[in-house]
Design a protein around this motif. Sequence first.
Motif, PDB file in Angstrom:
ATOM      1  N   GLU A 186      37.606   5.504  14.913  1.00 16.39           N
ATOM      2  CA  GLU A 186      39.012   5.672  15.301  1.00 16.39           C
ATOM      3  C   GLU A 186      39.127   5.551  16.824  1.00 16.39           C
ATOM      4  OE1 GLU A 186      40.355   8.744  11.719  1.00 16.39           O
ATOM      5  OE2 GLU A 186      40.271   9.477  13.782  1.00 16.39           O
ATOM      6  N   VAL A 187      40.219   4.969  17.264  1.00 17.49           N
ATOM      7  CA  VAL A 187      40.495   4.872  18.707  1.00 17.49           C
ATOM      8  C   VAL A 187      41.920   5.381  18.926  1.00 17.49           C
ATOM      9  CG1 VAL A 187      40.750   3.316  20.685  1.00 17.49           C
ATOM     10  CG2 VAL A 187      38.930   2.915  19.024  1.00 17.49           C
ATOM     11  N   ILE A 188      42.065   6.323  19.843  1.00 19.52           N
ATOM     12  CA  ILE A 188      43.391   6.905  20.098  1.00 19.52           C
ATOM     13  C   ILE A 188      44.164   6.008  21.068  1.00 19.52           C
ATOM     14  CG2 ILE A 188      44.603   8.919  21.036  1.00 19.52           C
ATOM     15  CD1 ILE A 188      42.089  10.556  20.146  1.00 19.52           C
ATOM     16  N   VAL A 189      45.394   5.705  20.710  1.00 21.11           N
ATOM     17  CA  VAL A 189      46.268   4.880  21.555  1.00 21.11           C
ATOM     18  C   VAL A 189      47.641   5.547  21.626  1.00 21.11           C
ATOM     19  CG1 VAL A 189      45.113   2.727  20.840  1.00 21.11           C
ATOM     20  CG2 VAL A 189      47.155   3.458  19.629  1.00 21.11           C
ATOM     21  N   ALA A 247      49.011   8.576  19.390  1.00 20.26           N
ATOM     22  CA  ALA A 247      49.336   9.816  20.103  1.00 20.26           C
ATOM     23  C   ALA A 247      50.754   9.701  20.653  1.00 20.26           C
ATOM     24  CB  ALA A 247      48.356  10.031  21.245  1.00 20.26           C
ATOM     25  N   ASP A 248      51.461  10.828  20.658  1.00 25.00           N
ATOM     26  CA  ASP A 248      52.838  10.789  21.164  1.00 25.00           C
ATOM     27  C   ASP A 248      52.842  10.724  22.703  1.00 25.00           C
ATOM     28  OD1 ASP A 248      55.560  10.589  20.938  1.00 25.00           O
ATOM     29  OD2 ASP A 248      55.892  12.577  20.101  1.00 25.00           O
ATOM     30  N   VAL A 249      54.015  10.431  23.250  1.00 27.42           N
ATOM     31  CA  VAL A 249      54.139  10.222  24.701  1.00 27.42           C
ATOM     32  C   VAL A 249      55.040  11.282  25.322  1.00 27.42           C
ATOM     33  CG1 VAL A 249      53.666   7.751  24.530  1.00 27.42           C
ATOM     34  CG2 VAL A 249      56.031   8.553  24.352  1.00 27.42           C
ATOM     35  N   GLU A 250      55.126  11.252  26.665  1.00 26.88           N
ATOM     36  CA  GLU A 250      55.951  12.225  27.382  1.00 26.88           C
ATOM     37  C   GLU A 250      57.352  11.663  27.592  1.00 26.88           C
ATOM     38  OE1 GLU A 250      53.572  12.794  30.896  1.00 26.88           O
ATOM     39  OE2 GLU A 250      52.579  14.550  30.007  1.00 26.88           O
ATOM     40  N   SER A 260      48.893  15.621  22.989  1.00 27.64           N
ATOM     41  CA  SER A 260      48.850  14.861  21.743  1.00 27.64           C
ATOM     42  C   SER A 260      47.496  14.159  21.585  1.00 27.64           C
ATOM     43  CB  SER A 260      49.999  13.853  21.729  1.00 27.64           C
ATOM     44  OG  SER A 260      50.048  13.207  20.494  1.00 27.64           O
ATOM     45  N   VAL A 261      46.953  13.666  22.702  1.00 29.42           N
ATOM     46  CA  VAL A 261      45.611  13.039  22.633  1.00 29.42           C
ATOM     47  C   VAL A 261      44.611  14.058  22.106  1.00 29.42           C
ATOM     48  CG1 VAL A 261      43.709  12.051  23.993  1.00 29.42           C
ATOM     49  CG2 VAL A 261      46.071  11.381  24.492  1.00 29.42           C
ATOM     50  N   GLN A 262      44.681  15.271  22.652  1.00 25.54           N
ATOM     51  CA  GLN A 262      43.753  16.330  22.235  1.00 25.54           C
ATOM     52  C   GLN A 262      43.857  16.569  20.719  1.00 25.54           C
ATOM     53  OE1 GLN A 262      44.271  20.063  24.315  1.00 25.54           O
ATOM     54  NE2 GLN A 262      42.128  20.567  23.898  1.00 25.54           N
ATOM     55  N   GLU A 263      45.095  16.598  20.226  1.00 27.52           N
ATOM     56  CA  GLU A 263      45.301  16.854  18.796  1.00 27.52           C
ATOM     57  C   GLU A 263      44.760  15.720  17.921  1.00 27.52           C
ATOM     58  OE1 GLU A 263      49.355  19.475  19.528  1.00 27.52           O
ATOM     59  OE2 GLU A 263      49.530  17.432  18.748  1.00 27.52           O
ATOM     60  N   CYS A 273      38.062  13.247  27.280  1.00 29.59           N
ATOM     61  CA  CYS A 273      37.059  12.238  26.900  1.00 29.59           C
ATOM     62  C   CYS A 273      35.664  12.706  27.276  1.00 29.59           C
ATOM     63  CB  CYS A 273      37.376  10.903  27.572  1.00 29.59           C
ATOM     64  SG  CYS A 273      38.812  10.109  26.862  1.00 29.59           S
ATOM     65  N   GLU A 274      35.547  13.309  28.448  1.00 28.67           N
ATOM     66  CA  GLU A 274      34.223  13.820  28.874  1.00 28.67           C
ATOM     67  C   GLU A 274      33.718  14.867  27.894  1.00 28.67           C
ATOM     68  OE1 GLU A 274      32.709  13.023  33.014  1.00 28.67           O
ATOM     69  OE2 GLU A 274      33.784  14.944  33.030  1.00 28.67           O
TER      70      GLU A 274
END
Length: 362
Positions: free
Chosen positions: A72-75, A97-100, A110-113, A141-142
Amino acid sequence: MIPIAKPSMGGEEVSAVADVLYSGMLAQGENVARFEKNFAEYCSVAEAVAVNNGTAALHATLLALGVRPGDEVIVPDFTFFATASSVCMCGARPVFADVEERTFNVNPISVQECIGPKTRAVIGVHLFGQPFEVTPVWELCEDAKIPLIEDAAQAHGAEYHNKKAGGLGDAACFSFYPTKNMTTGEGGMVTTDNRDLAERIRIIINHGQSEKYLHSCLGFNYRMSDIGGAMGCVQLNKLDSFNSRRRAIARYYSKNIRAAGIIPPFEVPGATHVFHQYVLKVMENGPMTRESLSAYLSGKGIGNAVHYPIPLHRQPVFREIAGDTKCPVSARLADQVISIPVHPSVTDTERDYIVTILNEVK
Ligand SMILES: Cc1ncc(COP(=O)(O)O)c(C=O)c1O
């Protein structure tokens, strides 16, 4: 009609391209190599690999990072289609992922989720020329030990805390399509500080050849032509002046547009927005709908466009992949946004006319 986008071309581009045509070295000549070197220097990175478009840049980068079927790749959900289609081209699944609300850029929460056991990479997009919040996404990511890819297709020359887009993640992908802040006709570039990664990308974009006629992996023909390389060298020299003009027009718009129900774009402190697009939000309680504003502007000879009318999770091709994904902010923005001309060829007279016409919306 004042066009919504227009490449800025001059005699230098014409003569650089003519030189290539007369040289007879149309494919991989010295100009591609020079363009790569100059672009790497511009972004303050070790390596730049030129390719034939921005989608190829993303695809080759994902493959070189080991993205495979089952991954999976988050976009971000609110971006151009290629950010996600390049993931599918590897047989992997984009996770949206949702945006601001204010910046249109990916929301780190949202990325974290979205991060899970199958997550293999995150692609952040510097949408419309404004860098996304790199630091929190980089930290995620780290922690997850996965690479961060910048989709910088719209952000040549943008900066985040005084560092150029292109050098903010593990790799970055640019597009030089004619509407972009600089162009090679069609074209793209990958930038990275990771020399091994750059080498793998060079092999992938050249039929998987590690040596002449020795094919060590299944690659593609994603090379940039020397005609593109020659244009790229000239356009790169002009990029900063193109971007200052875009920023000046945007500043003028933001200061002077006072139309009812229309909200100018938000600029994040600490970042340099290069205004690939100047994107207004049309609010529901205003006097005009987005569609009536678009028709009104077109009727007055002002080019306009909607970037982007359908959030990725609602694209027919992604329906199955998206499942019950919900990105409410992205969905709302897709109904609200409208772009007006901000390219360097917009004259002061045109700029003033656009403000006058918009301010008649009451
Ligand atoms: C955000 C984004 N990503 C990727 C791409 C793909 O670039 P290209 O059209 O050069 O393949 C684009 C181009 O429009 C873009 O805007």
